[in-house]
Design a protein around this motif. Structure first.
Motif, PDB file in Angstrom:
ATOM      1  N   GLU A 123      66.685  57.244  42.807  1.00  0.00           N
ATOM      2  CA  GLU A 123      65.394  58.005  42.254  1.00  0.00           C
ATOM      3  C   GLU A 123      65.096  58.043  40.527  1.00  0.00           C
ATOM      4  O   GLU A 123      66.383  58.127  40.128  1.00  0.00           O
ATOM      5  CB  GLU A 123      65.298  59.379  42.584  1.00  0.00           C
ATOM      6  CG  GLU A 123      65.332  59.567  44.186  1.00  0.00           C
ATOM      7  CD  GLU A 123      65.573  60.836  44.588  1.00  0.00           C
ATOM      8  OE1 GLU A 123      65.397  61.340  46.102  1.00  0.00           O
ATOM      9  OE2 GLU A 123      65.976  61.895  43.497  1.00  0.00           O
ATOM     10  N   VAL A 125      63.636  60.421  37.665  1.00  0.00           N
ATOM     11  CA  VAL A 125      62.906  61.832  37.194  1.00  0.00           C
ATOM     12  C   VAL A 125      62.229  61.681  36.281  1.00  0.00           C
ATOM     13  O   VAL A 125      62.576  61.174  34.915  1.00  0.00           O
ATOM     14  CB  VAL A 125      64.152  62.945  37.279  1.00  0.00           C
ATOM     15  CG1 VAL A 125      63.387  64.193  36.962  1.00  0.00           C
ATOM     16  CG2 VAL A 125      64.702  63.132  38.589  1.00  0.00           C
ATOM     17  N   CYS A 138      58.575  51.405  39.186  1.00  0.00           N
ATOM     18  CA  CYS A 138      59.104  51.928  40.754  1.00  0.00           C
ATOM     19  C   CYS A 138      58.648  51.315  41.655  1.00  0.00           C
ATOM     20  O   CYS A 138      59.337  50.821  42.758  1.00  0.00           O
ATOM     21  CB  CYS A 138      58.926  53.619  40.571  1.00  0.00           C
ATOM     22  SG  CYS A 138      59.779  54.629  39.687  1.00  0.00           S
ATOM     23  N   THR A 144      62.303  55.500  43.642  1.00  0.00           N
ATOM     24  CA  THR A 144      61.551  56.514  44.107  1.00  0.00           C
ATOM     25  C   THR A 144      61.091  57.398  42.785  1.00  0.00           C
ATOM     26  O   THR A 144      62.109  57.865  42.070  1.00  0.00           O
ATOM     27  CB  THR A 144      62.047  57.399  44.926  1.00  0.00           C
ATOM     28  OG1 THR A 144      62.485  56.497  46.236  1.00  0.00           O
ATOM     29  CG2 THR A 144      61.132  58.626  45.529  1.00  0.00           C
ATOM     30  N   PRO A 145      59.878  57.553  42.588  1.00  0.00           N
ATOM     31  CA  PRO A 145      59.546  58.291  41.127  1.00  0.00           C
ATOM     32  C   PRO A 145      59.571  59.907  41.752  1.00  0.00           C
ATOM     33  O   PRO A 145      58.751  60.093  42.516  1.00  0.00           O
ATOM     34  CB  PRO A 145      58.115  57.883  40.835  1.00  0.00           C
ATOM     35  CG  PRO A 145      57.548  57.350  41.928  1.00  0.00           C
ATOM     36  CD  PRO A 145      58.705  56.841  42.783  1.00  0.00           C
ATOM     37  N   VAL A 146      60.287  60.787  41.113  1.00  0.00           N
ATOM     38  CA  VAL A 146      60.196  62.283  41.117  1.00  0.00           C
ATOM     39  C   VAL A 146      59.550  62.720  40.032  1.00  0.00           C
ATOM     40  O   VAL A 146      60.092  62.895  38.921  1.00  0.00           O
ATOM     41  CB  VAL A 146      61.680  62.660  41.348  1.00  0.00           C
ATOM     42  CG1 VAL A 146      61.566  64.272  41.758  1.00  0.00           C
ATOM     43  CG2 VAL A 146      62.320  62.004  42.573  1.00  0.00           C
ATOM     44  N   THR A 147      58.490  63.064  40.128  1.00  0.00           N
ATOM     45  CA  THR A 147      57.595  63.888  39.144  1.00  0.00           C
ATOM     46  C   THR A 147      57.826  65.315  38.930  1.00  0.00           C
ATOM     47  O   THR A 147      57.647  65.946  40.167  1.00  0.00           O
ATOM     48  CB  THR A 147      55.912  63.489  39.230  1.00  0.00           C
ATOM     49  OG1 THR A 147      55.506  63.956  40.388  1.00  0.00           O
ATOM     50  CG2 THR A 147      55.909  61.859  39.054  1.00  0.00           C
ATOM     51  N   VAL A 148      57.608  65.968  37.545  1.00  0.00           N
ATOM     52  CA  VAL A 148      57.997  67.195  37.389  1.00  0.00           C
ATOM     53  C   VAL A 148      56.723  67.804  36.609  1.00  0.00           C
ATOM     54  O   VAL A 148      56.382  66.873  35.585  1.00  0.00           O
ATOM     55  CB  VAL A 148      59.358  67.404  36.565  1.00  0.00           C
ATOM     56  CG1 VAL A 148      59.540  68.751  36.362  1.00  0.00           C
ATOM     57  CG2 VAL A 148      60.542  66.652  37.667  1.00  0.00           C
ATOM     58  N   ALA A 164      65.216  68.948  39.282  1.00  0.00           N
ATOM     59  CA  ALA A 164      64.605  67.743  40.059  1.00  0.00           C
ATOM     60  C   ALA A 164      65.793  66.729  40.349  1.00  0.00           C
ATOM     61  O   ALA A 164      65.574  65.721  41.144  1.00  0.00           O
ATOM     62  CB  ALA A 164      63.363  67.191  39.529  1.00  0.00           C
ATOM     63  N   THR A 166      68.897  64.699  41.761  1.00  0.00           N
ATOM     64  CA  THR A 166      69.840  65.001  42.914  1.00  0.00           C
ATOM     65  C   THR A 166      70.780  63.914  42.783  1.00  0.00           C
ATOM     66  O   THR A 166      71.078  63.170  41.764  1.00  0.00           O
ATOM     67  CB  THR A 166      68.962  64.578  44.096  1.00  0.00           C
ATOM     68  OG1 THR A 166      68.612  63.129  44.038  1.00  0.00           O
ATOM     69  CG2 THR A 166      67.509  65.632  44.017  1.00  0.00           C
ATOM     70  N   ASN A 168      71.001  61.084  44.036  1.00  0.00           N
ATOM     71  CA  ASN A 168      70.064  59.918  44.033  1.00  0.00           C
ATOM     72  C   ASN A 168      69.500  59.570  42.768  1.00  0.00           C
ATOM     73  O   ASN A 168      69.043  58.356  42.552  1.00  0.00           O
ATOM     74  CB  ASN A 168      69.332  59.884  45.314  1.00  0.00           C
ATOM     75  CG  ASN A 168      69.898  59.683  46.478  1.00  0.00           C
ATOM     76  OD1 ASN A 168      70.900  59.140  46.521  1.00  0.00           O
ATOM     77  ND2 ASN A 168      68.935  60.292  47.366  1.00  0.00           N
ATOM     78  N   THR A 169      69.546  60.378  41.991  1.00  0.00           N
ATOM     79  CA  THR A 169      68.997  60.287  40.625  1.00  0.00           C
ATOM     80  C   THR A 169      69.875  59.211  39.695  1.00  0.00           C
ATOM     81  O   THR A 169      71.018  59.307  39.482  1.00  0.00           O
ATOM     82  CB  THR A 169      68.729  61.451  39.857  1.00  0.00           C
ATOM     83  OG1 THR A 169      68.108  62.349  40.392  1.00  0.00           O
ATOM     84  CG2 THR A 169      68.144  61.199  38.425  1.00  0.00           C
TER      85      THR A 169
END
Length: 477
Positions: A123, A125, A138, A144-148, A164, A166, A168-169
């Protein structure tokens, strides 16, 4: 168009090319606030001469064209010095900011595969303001993009970035500045988050790398943002923006030279020569790096200080003028020359069309997350002398558009069209074009109606429609 049966004279071809260029925005007049970066006629001449001198040299093979490698190494060394990179770091010259970002994320992925093999679904972030190139990377590299979310000034919130992250980051992203609003993320605080979680941290300086260092040296209010900040591991910066180099010229830098090993592609399992590519492309003209090397040495610190100071003062002149333009304001708290203009009591898209009729090009941006629809300005040295005229037209035409909208009640968008666009497919574009009476291959001069429509549908539907629009736009005649 059929393939030509016989050749034509150079003069005739150049004349046709010149005529074709007549369809483009008139950037030479200093009335375009995007896409073009012009440091003046002497610099432009130097870029052309240096580019042409190295146009045919091929950076693919440094053993055959060692001069390209020498120029690249010197350009990278200057860039690393400018952004306070670790002396033991390194970097790669690329064809643009998107390539730099692609390489950085590919590097992060392959580094994680080697160092953290337990991660099967890596991931990234990143704040919602991060450039689209990160999402492209990505998509390309199965990340996997995790947007904040960001704060009211469009800056990343370190505590929310922290939450945000994890197991997996593999990488966190910050911008200095972000393109849309010119917001500089709190890089120092984010660096501490990266150190806490032992993850890589990329600072996107594509639009700021050749501007922020000089603005900071001149005493402008610029927070720490570069590779000297603890926790920052890599950084992208473009030379062809405020470095005023010829397109395409960018780079990706690493504080640890060992990290770049994961970026390089090497392949010998075929019947041809062994292919070794530091970047995305194989064959690459020496023209861009030669022109970049030339402009950096031509302008030097003194030259860039002059260009940045003039741009900062022109930007401040606009910000001051906005206080006297009812209904219009700058979004967030811009520290540099990137400004987003927001309407407070009227629909802003017609203003872009009105300004275009006066010869000005400013970039519409749709609403998303906590950002309202707006008009983006990138203010460079080539815009400085035009700023007074720009402010005069902006003041006049803002008043005109506001008055027109206040005297005529807005017509709501037809429910049938909105329903059609809710779950758009590529075929929807043809249906929409028929309803609106437009030809996707020949967009109308005034984009007000289309921009309002796109702004009122989901971002996912916008992506589908505009993707298909570009697909059709590039269809052979």
């Amino acid at each position: 168009m059929k393939f030509p049966q016989s050749g034509r004279a150079p003069a005739e071809l150049l004349s046709q090319l010149q005529a074709t260029k007549g369809q483009d925005v008139p950037w030479q007049e200093g009335k375009v606030f995007a896409y073009v970066y012009d440091a003046g006629p002497e610099a432009m001449q130097l870029l052309g001469d240096a580019f042409t001198l190295y146009m045919t040299e091929n950076g693919l093979d440094p053993t055959s064209f060692p001069s390209c490698m020498v120029l690249e190494k010197e350009v990278i060394a200057m860039a690393m010095d400018l952004v306070n990179a670790d002396p033991n770091g390194t970097g790669t010259f690329t064809g643009g900011g998107t390539e730099s970002i692609l390489l950085s994320l590919k590097t992060a992925r392959d580094h994680a595969r080697d160092q953290k093999p337990h991660i099967k679904q890596p991931e990234i972030v990143l704040p919602v303001t991060a450039h689209a190139a990160f999402f492209k990377a990505c998509q390309y590299f199965d990340l996997t993009p995790v947007t904040v979310e960001v704060d009211d000034n469009f800056r990343a919130i370190p505590e929310k970035m922290d939450a945000a992250i994890t197991d997996n980051t593999i990488l966190m992203v910050g911008s200095a500045p972000s393109y849309a609003h010119g917001a500089i993320d709190p890089i120092e605080a984010m660096g501490q988050v990266a150190l806490k979680h032992d993850i890589l941290f990329h600072v996107d300086c594509c639009v700021g790398g050749m501007y922020l260092p000089f603005a900071k040296q001149l005493g402008y209010d610029i927070p720490n943002f570069d590779m000297g900040v603890p926790g920052v591991t890599q950084l992208s910066m473009d030379f062809h923006k405020w470095g005023y180099a010829a397109k395409g010229a960018s780079c990706v830098l690493y504080n640890d030279a060992n990290l770049r090993r994961y970026q390089i592609f090497s392949h010998s399992n075929w019947t041809g020569y062994t292919v070794i590519n530091p970047g995305v492309t194989s064959t690459k003209s020496g023209g861009p790096v030669a022109a970049c090397w030339a402009i950096l040495n031509h302008l030097g610190l003194e030259g860039y200080h002059r260009l940045v100071d003039a741009s900062q003062k022109a930007t401040q002149k606009l910000l001051n003028a906005l206080e006297g333009i009812p209904g219009l304001r700058a979004m967030g708290d811009p520290k540099t020359n990137l400004i987003a203009l927001e309407a407070t009591d009227f629909n802003i898209f017609p203003l872009a069309d009105e300004m275009k009729e006066r010869g000005w090009y400013i970039q519409p941006q749709f609403s998303y997350a906590n950002s309202a629809e707006n008009l983006h300005l990138s203010i460079g040295y080539h815009n400085v002398e035009q700023m007074d005229a720009f402010i005069a037209d902006l003041t006049e035409l803002t008043a005109k558009v506001r008055q027109q909208q206040q005297s005529v009640e807005a017509t709501p968008l037809p429910e049938a069209i909105l329903a059609m666009l809710e779950d758009a497919t590529p075929a929807t574009l043809g249906q929409l074009a028929g309803v609106l009476g437009i030809d996707p291959a020949n967009p109308p001069e005034r984009m007000e109606e289309i921009n309002i429509l796109l702004n009122n549908i989901s971002a996912d539907s916008r992506e589908v429609l505009l993707g298909e629009f570009v697909n059709q736009l590039y269809m052979p005649a």
